[in-house]
Design an enzyme around this catalytic site. Structure first.
Site, PDB file in Angstrom:
ATOM      1  N   HIS A 269      -3.662   9.046  -3.104  1.00 12.59           N
ATOM      2  CA  HIS A 269      -3.615   8.148  -4.268  1.00 12.59           C
ATOM      3  C   HIS A 269      -4.239   6.789  -3.924  1.00 12.59           C
ATOM      4  CE1 HIS A 269      -1.621   6.474  -7.972  1.00 12.59           C
ATOM      5  NE2 HIS A 269      -1.728   5.363  -7.259  1.00 12.59           N
ATOM      6  N   GLU A 270      -3.750   6.177  -2.854  1.00 13.87           N
ATOM      7  CA  GLU A 270      -4.276   4.865  -2.474  1.00 13.87           C
ATOM      8  C   GLU A 270      -5.719   4.989  -1.992  1.00 13.87           C
ATOM      9  OE1 GLU A 270      -2.662   2.451  -3.462  1.00 13.87           O
ATOM     10  OE2 GLU A 270      -0.697   3.383  -3.730  1.00 13.87           O
TER      11      GLU A 270
END
Length: 504
Positions: A269-270
């Site tokens: 995600h990051e």
């Protein structure tokens, strides 16, 4: 205005912008340090330092010189002589200047210090499930937000002003309609899945040492194209990505030994956020355009990589063998069982651990509560009770404590009101982008299954990443899909995927 005068003003404007970006980068490093291991005893003093530097940055952005330069460069003849990049920079900066100029510097400094202290208090109170100690900080943060809304002004709904900060042009009226459309399609699907026998996902709770999780997280980041020469991966309480400049974009994650998927998917995600920031065009460095164009567009990239690629069958056809090799704890688990487990639909208390299907319900809870708070229809003291009631209504479950309930997110402590809807908007943007990308790249699934991410990254860079803030959110989605945001792409994607997984 003579062209020589325009050029002189432009050069001075760019000097000021570069100075402001330098302050922003310094503050970014300080924030990253505070959330990744700075000594606890120094955090109170660090908050004061952050307050001083933030105020200096604020003063630069709202100075009379900046105002005069923006006014001069906005005049028609001068503006038309500027390059496209400089026109967009001036337009965005003038909007921010007009907004910020309404906030007295001394008020802003007090708010920045408070927000930093509130985040530290949240970190201490969350594991203790201690809302009462945290409450005075949150009450002050909410009070400041209301003051800012009154100073900025609003038309239909006070909350619109906060929404516009993160997603330009978004309003409560538009968002209510979008969420209504999502509820109409997704609630029956969630109900249908709830009637199916639950999946056996007990193997997902097997303990995996932190070091193995870290090694696999780094491996996956490299595979999807994250440049470690321009970044790093560190542990933190609440995962985030910090883009200081395209050459320094840092990623954080959280390791939990008996829940290895938390770090794995938080990292992807990051990493999606980071791929955006690392691939912004060099011509935008040093300007206010060297960042994502909106929170919604930024979230589209984290959700696209985490869910639509990272939880897809082709992805795990390529990487499950590597995961088993690096994580022998999963050696006896079949690929099909693992694939279904990482896509399990189950009502949960924690937003960051929610599945794709129920995730938007978590966002709706926060959206509804924020609207009530900002329109004086709910007091901070009553927030835990209202939170629990919303979770019971929307997800059929109730938090047993505040750590798993109202204290689970860091956003409110830092004043991030109006931010949460960006997550759902990101899901919608991502689904529409995926549909366009599949059409443009017929070999998409085969590329993912082979670990060939270069064509995907190149397409995303051309359509989204390189433009930074040069394009508006509406321009980005039109550039990608040739149309405005359409939530039906998300519902179509989710229905197809989960009907297949649950054999509906």
């Amino acid at each position: 205005m003579r062209m020589s005068a325009v050029q002189a003003r432009l050069e001075r404007y760019l000097e000021l912008m570069k100075k402001m970006k330098s302050y922003e980068e310094a503050l970014g490093v300080l924030y990253w340090d505070m959330r990744t291991g700075a000594p606890r005893k120094g955090l109170e003093t660090r908050a004061e330092v952050v307050g001083v530097l933030s105020t200096e940055l604020f003063k630069l952005g709202t100075s009379s010189e900046m105002g005069e330069l923006l006014a001069a460069l906005s005049e028609r003849e001068a503006f038309e002589s500027l390059s496209r990049v400089h026109q967009r920079s001036v337009t965005e900066n003038k909007k921010e200047y007009d907004r910020s100029k309404k906030i007295p510097p001394e008020l802003y400094q007090k708010y920045v210090v408070l927000a930093s202290q509130a985040e530290t208090a949240w970190e201490e109170c969350k594991p203790k499930s201690d809302f009462e100690t945290f409450r005075p900080y949150l009450e002050q943060v909410v009070s400041y937000q209301k003051q800012f809304i009154e100073l900025w002004g609003y038309e239909d709904n006070k909350y619109d002003t906060l929404l516009d900060s993160y997603e330009p042009g978004m309003t409560v009226k538009k968002l209510d309609a979008v969420f209504g459309a999502l509820r109409e399609k997704l609630v029956p699907l969630v109900a249908a899945i709830a009637e199916k026998p639950p999946l056996d996902t007990s193997f997902m709770r097997r303990k995996v040492p932190t070091e193995r999780q870290r090694a696999f997280s780094e491996y996956i980041l490299k595979e999807i194209g994250y440049d470690f020469a321009a970044g790093r991966l560190d542990p933190t309480t609440h995962p985030f990505a910090t883009g200081l400049n395209p050459g320094d974009v840092r990623v954080t994650t959280r390791y939990i030994e008996d829940d290895f998927k938390n770090a794995l998917f938080s990292t992807i995600h990051e990493g999606g956020h980071a791929l955006y920031e690392q691939n912004i065009s060099p011509e935008l460095i040093g300007t206010n355009l060297c960042t994502g164009t909106s929170m919604g567009i930024h979230e589209s990239q984290s959700r696209l990589w985490e869910n639509m690629i990272g939880r897809s069958r082709p992805f795990w056809e390529r990487y499950y063998g590597e995961l088993q090799r690096m994580t022998p704890e999963l050696g006896d688990v079949a690929l099909d069982d693992f694939y279904r487990a990482v896509n399990e639909v189950k009502a949960s208390l924690i937003r960051t651990e929610a599945d794709e299907l129920t995730y938007n319900l978590h966002i709706m809870v926060r959206y509804e509560l924020e609207k009530l708070l900002m329109n004086d229809e709910l007091q901070v003291a009553d927030l835990p009770e209202a939170w629990n009631a919303k979770y019971k209504e929307y997800l059929g479950i109730e938090p047993p404590n505040h750590e798993l309930g109202v204290l689970q997110d860091v956003h409110w402590s830092g004043g991030g009101f109006g931010y949460f809807p960006s997550y759902s908007l990101g899901n919608m943007y991502a689904a529409q982008m995926m549909a366009a990308m599949r059409e443009a790249l017929p070999s998409f699934d085969a590329d993912v299954a082979a670990g060939r991410f270069e064509p995907i990254k190149a397409w995303l860079t051309d359509k989204i990443y390189k433009h930074g803030r040069l394009l508006t959110p509406s321009e980005v989605i039109r550039n990608v899909a040739g149309a405005e945001l359409d939530p039906t792409f998300l519902t179509d994607y989710l229905e197809k995927k989960y009907k297949e997984i649950y054999k509906l």
